[in-house]
Design a protein around this motif. Structure first.
Motif, short mmCIF file in Angstrom:
data_model
loop_
_atom_site.label_atom_id
_atom_site.label_comp_id
_atom_site.label_asym_id
_atom_site.label_seq_id
_atom_site.Cartn_x
_atom_site.Cartn_y
_atom_site.Cartn_z
N ASP A 1 0.92 -1.20 -0.13
CA ASP A 1 0.15 0.01 0.06
C ASP A 1 0.84 1.13 0.17
OD1 ASP A 1 -2.45 -1.38 0.04
OD2 ASP A 1 -2.38 -1.59 2.21
N LEU A 2 0.46 2.28 -0.62
CA LEU A 2 1.14 3.61 -0.66
C LEU A 2 0.70 4.21 0.46
CD1 LEU A 2 2.81 5.24 -2.68
CD2 LEU A 2 0.81 6.18 -3.61
N ASP A 3 1.92 4.74 1.00
CA ASP A 3 1.81 5.30 2.53
C ASP A 3 0.74 6.54 2.29
OD1 ASP A 3 2.97 5.81 5.28
OD2 ASP A 3 3.34 7.83 4.21
N PRO A 4 0.03 6.87 3.19
CA PRO A 4 -1.16 8.14 3.04
C PRO A 4 -0.26 9.30 2.81
CG PRO A 4 -1.86 6.82 4.95
CD PRO A 4 -0.32 6.10 4.70
N THR A 5 0.90 9.68 3.42
CA THR A 5 1.59 10.86 3.38
C THR A 5 2.22 10.76 1.84
OG1 THR A 5 3.45 9.88 4.22
CG2 THR A 5 2.11 11.13 5.69
N ALA B 1 0.70 9.23 -0.95
CA ALA B 1 -0.47 9.43 -1.55
C ALA B 1 -0.82 10.72 -1.75
CB ALA B 1 -1.34 8.65 -1.30
N ASP B 2 -0.95 11.63 -0.56
CA ASP B 2 -1.43 12.99 -0.51
C ASP B 2 -0.48 13.92 -1.14
OD1 ASP B 2 -3.54 12.34 0.95
OD2 ASP B 2 -2.74 12.92 3.01
N ALA B 3 0.63 13.67 -0.97
CA ALA B 3 1.80 14.49 -1.68
C ALA B 3 1.73 14.02 -3.49
CB ALA B 3 3.16 14.02 -1.51
N ALA B 4 1.37 12.95 -3.85
CA ALA B 4 1.16 12.70 -5.25
C ALA B 4 -0.14 13.59 -5.90
CB ALA B 4 0.90 11.27 -5.40
N ARG B 5 -0.99 13.68 -4.86
CA ARG B 5 -2.41 14.31 -5.27
C ARG B 5 -2.10 15.73 -5.54
NH1 ARG B 5 -4.59 11.23 -1.08
NH2 ARG B 5 -5.77 9.46 -1.85
N ARG B 6 -1.30 16.42 -4.83
CA ARG B 6 -0.87 17.76 -4.99
C ARG B 6 0.18 18.17 -5.86
NH1 ARG B 6 -0.28 17.20 0.77
NH2 ARG B 6 1.94 16.88 0.48
N LEU C 1 -3.44 5.30 -9.59
CA LEU C 1 -3.36 6.30 -10.41
C LEU C 1 -4.55 7.29 -10.57
CD1 LEU C 1 -1.51 4.56 -13.50
CD2 LEU C 1 -0.58 5.84 -12.09
N VAL C 2 -5.67 6.49 -10.55
CA VAL C 2 -6.87 7.42 -10.73
C VAL C 2 -6.98 8.01 -9.40
CG1 VAL C 2 -9.56 7.10 -10.98
CG2 VAL C 2 -7.63 5.83 -12.49
N ASP C 3 -7.11 7.41 -8.21
CA ASP C 3 -7.42 7.94 -6.91
C ASP C 3 -6.46 9.15 -6.64
OD1 ASP C 3 -9.21 6.22 -6.68
OD2 ASP C 3 -8.25 4.79 -5.23
N THR C 4 -5.11 9.21 -7.11
CA THR C 4 -4.33 10.27 -6.84
C THR C 4 -4.44 11.32 -7.87
OG1 THR C 4 -2.32 9.10 -7.70
CG2 THR C 4 -2.50 8.62 -5.55
N GLY C 5 -4.94 11.26 -8.87
CA GLY C 5 -5.19 12.07 -10.19
C GLY C 5 -3.88 12.11 -10.93
N LEU C 6 -3.07 11.14 -10.62
CA LEU C 6 -1.70 10.97 -11.63
C LEU C 6 -2.43 10.42 -12.99
CD1 LEU C 6 0.46 9.17 -9.50
CD2 LEU C 6 0.73 11.52 -10.08
N ALA C 7 -3.48 9.73 -13.06
CA ALA C 7 -3.93 9.21 -14.33
C ALA C 7 -4.67 10.45 -15.20
CB ALA C 7 -4.95 8.01 -14.19
N ASP C 8 -5.08 11.38 -14.21
CA ASP C 8 -5.48 12.87 -15.24
C ASP C 8 -4.29 13.28 -16.18
OD1 ASP C 8 -8.23 12.60 -14.47
OD2 ASP C 8 -7.53 13.51 -12.57
N GLN C 9 -3.13 12.84 -15.71
CA GLN C 9 -1.90 13.71 -16.38
C GLN C 9 -1.55 12.75 -17.27
OE1 GLN C 9 -1.09 16.65 -15.55
NE2 GLN C 9 -2.70 16.65 -13.96
#
Length: 477
Positions: free
Chosen positions: A191-195, A197-202, A235-243
């Protein structure tokens, strides 16, 4: 996961093999440090094989590339230095592909697609600049000392993907690491650590500075992993897929009480899981073309969705549009032409089977199905079966039986008619001889006429084919 003692024994066995031991001794004799790093150390703790044909071994050292070349010179081996700019020298030793990289401390400057290369001074500093703690362990050789400055072993125990330092700094150094987090979720099940994952979203938008080829390589590795759907969700949950793959999150169509249809995004991931099950049951190796086609087969739906007066929902021609969208995206990601065309062809054909399920096809229709699929037929079999994700057992059984019947008919016709080599009964030379033609457009038209006759009627034989050709030619003129 293996115990520390078991993992160390596996690493000790690797480090004392003649090729590795010789390499370690050469560096030690020259007064340089050397350590095995990366996935090899991690995999030792996960109980994975560390040996085999053409195994890649990554080493790191305090020696500069020039010093590394000097150390390796007594081996008399051919070296490759295509990675010299990044501090890497390669050599093949005893069946191992060894890449030896100088300690690094480089980073992106936030605007360029290429990192600014800077060499480091210590192994510990080199390890703390790596992507995740589970990949930031090293084995010093020949001392056989495990170095774990960032707690990678504890994160292995907890099945957690955590960056060695603040994720904002790690991802800022190399934004591609965010995609690696999704890939390791698919490969390792961690699992990707929550911190993180949050950084990836930003920081998802910073992927813009990464070369498309590097993004493509990460996506390919993710899709070829044991559980790619888990990585896609990251990818989708973090917004990376949008890129990098915006067509996938776009599948999350709004579903309201007046126009119900199944969740296209969830359907696509379930279909991907089903395709992998079929791949394994048919004893196929992981297939990138198939997995891309299954993931993307419905990306034409968002743009083609229409709500009927009675509340029903249609997606007319989403197969054709989906093939075009997939081609555009794969070209942007620098996929090769053959892979791109194969994926597009499968998406374009993925609805064809449902016509068979609605009513029995003639032999001519079956031949055309085989002809249109070409060398993608086995992949189309799997895609068509995987596309059935309905929870209605009666419907699922009906479609499964229909496809069983279609495959049986293809097999029977293939045995009778050599469907794998579908071609007219007369070739171009024979056509020109019979009709007295020279090479040109009319020969192509005659060839296509005979091909249609072959598809309609099966093998004709040379005599009947010539009779039909002469009749067609007379009527045409």
């Amino acid at each position: 996961m293996d115990s520390v003692a078991e993992a160390m024994e596996r690493l000790r066995d690797l480090a004392t093999r003649p090729a590795v031991a010789e390499l370690a001794q050469l560096f030690a004799s020259a007064g340089h440090e050397l350590a095995i790093v990366g996935g090899t150390v991690r995999d030792a703790f996960l109980g994975r094989a560390l040996t085999g044909d053409d195994v890649d071994l990554d080493f790191t050292t305090d020696a500069t590339p020039e010093q590394t070349e000097a150390v390796l010179a007594p081996l008399g081996k051919t070296l490759w230095d295509t990675g010299r700019r990044f501090g890497t020298i390669g050599v093949r030793l005893g069946g191992y592909v060894c890449e030896i990289t100088t300690y690094r401390s480089d980073a992106y400057d936030g605007t360029s697609r290429k990192p600014e290369v800077q060499f480091g001074d210590t192994l510990e500093a080199d390890l703390t600049r790596r992507d995740f703690t589970v990949n930031a362990m090293a084995l010093r050789v020949p001392e056989l000392k495990l170095v774990d400055p960032t707690g990678g072993f504890d994160d292995l125990l907890n099945r957690r993907l955590r960056t060695p330092g603040a994720p904002e700094i790690s991802f800022g150094d190399d934004p591609l690491r965010m995609l690696r987090g999704a890939r390791f979720r698919a490969q390792l099940g961690f699992d990707l650590d929550p911190t993180a994952a949050d950084a990836a979203r930003r920081m998802a938008s910073t992927l813009d500075i990464v070369a498309p080829e590097r993004v493509q390589q990460e996506l390919a590795k993710l899709l070829l992993s044991p559980e790619p759907s888990a990585g896609i969700r990251v990818l989708v949950d973090t917004g990376l897929a949008d890129q990098v793959l915006p067509e996938v999150p776009a599948l999350r169509l709004e579903i309201d009480e007046h126009a119900r249809h199944k969740d296209v995004y969830e359907h696509s991931l379930i279909a991907l899981d089903r395709a992998i099950e079929l791949e394994r049951s048919r004893e196929h190796a992981p297939d990138l073309v198939l997995r891309l086609a299954v993931l993307l087969h419905d990306i034409g739906k968002p743009a083609t969705r229409a709500i009927e007066p009675g509340g029903g929902v249609t997606f007319h021609h989403h197969d054709v549009l989906g093939a075009r969208l997939a081609t555009k995206r794969m070209k942007a990601l620098r996929f090769d032409k053959a892979t791109t065309e194969a994926v597009a062809d499968l998406i374009r054909l993925h609805l064809r089977f449902f016509g068979y399920a609605e009513g029995a096809w003639t032999d001519s229709a079956v031949r055309r199905y085989v002809r249109d699929a070409g060398d993608q037929l086995e992949r189309l079999h799997i895609l068509s079966r995987a596309d059935v994700t309905t929870r209605n057992k009666r419907k699922a059984d009906r479609l499964a039986h229909a496809y069983d019947d279609l495959e049986a008919r293809i097999a029977a016709l293939a045995e009778e008619e050599e469907l794998g080599r579908l071609r007219p009964d007369l070739d171009g030379e024979q056509i020109m001889s019979i009709l007295g033609l020279k090479p040109g457009r009319e020969v192509g038209e005659a060839y296509r006429f005979l091909m249609e006759a072959r598809l309609d009627s099966g093998p004709l034989g040379a005599e009947e084919a010539e009779r039909r050709l002469r009749s067609w030619w007379a009527a045409r003129n």
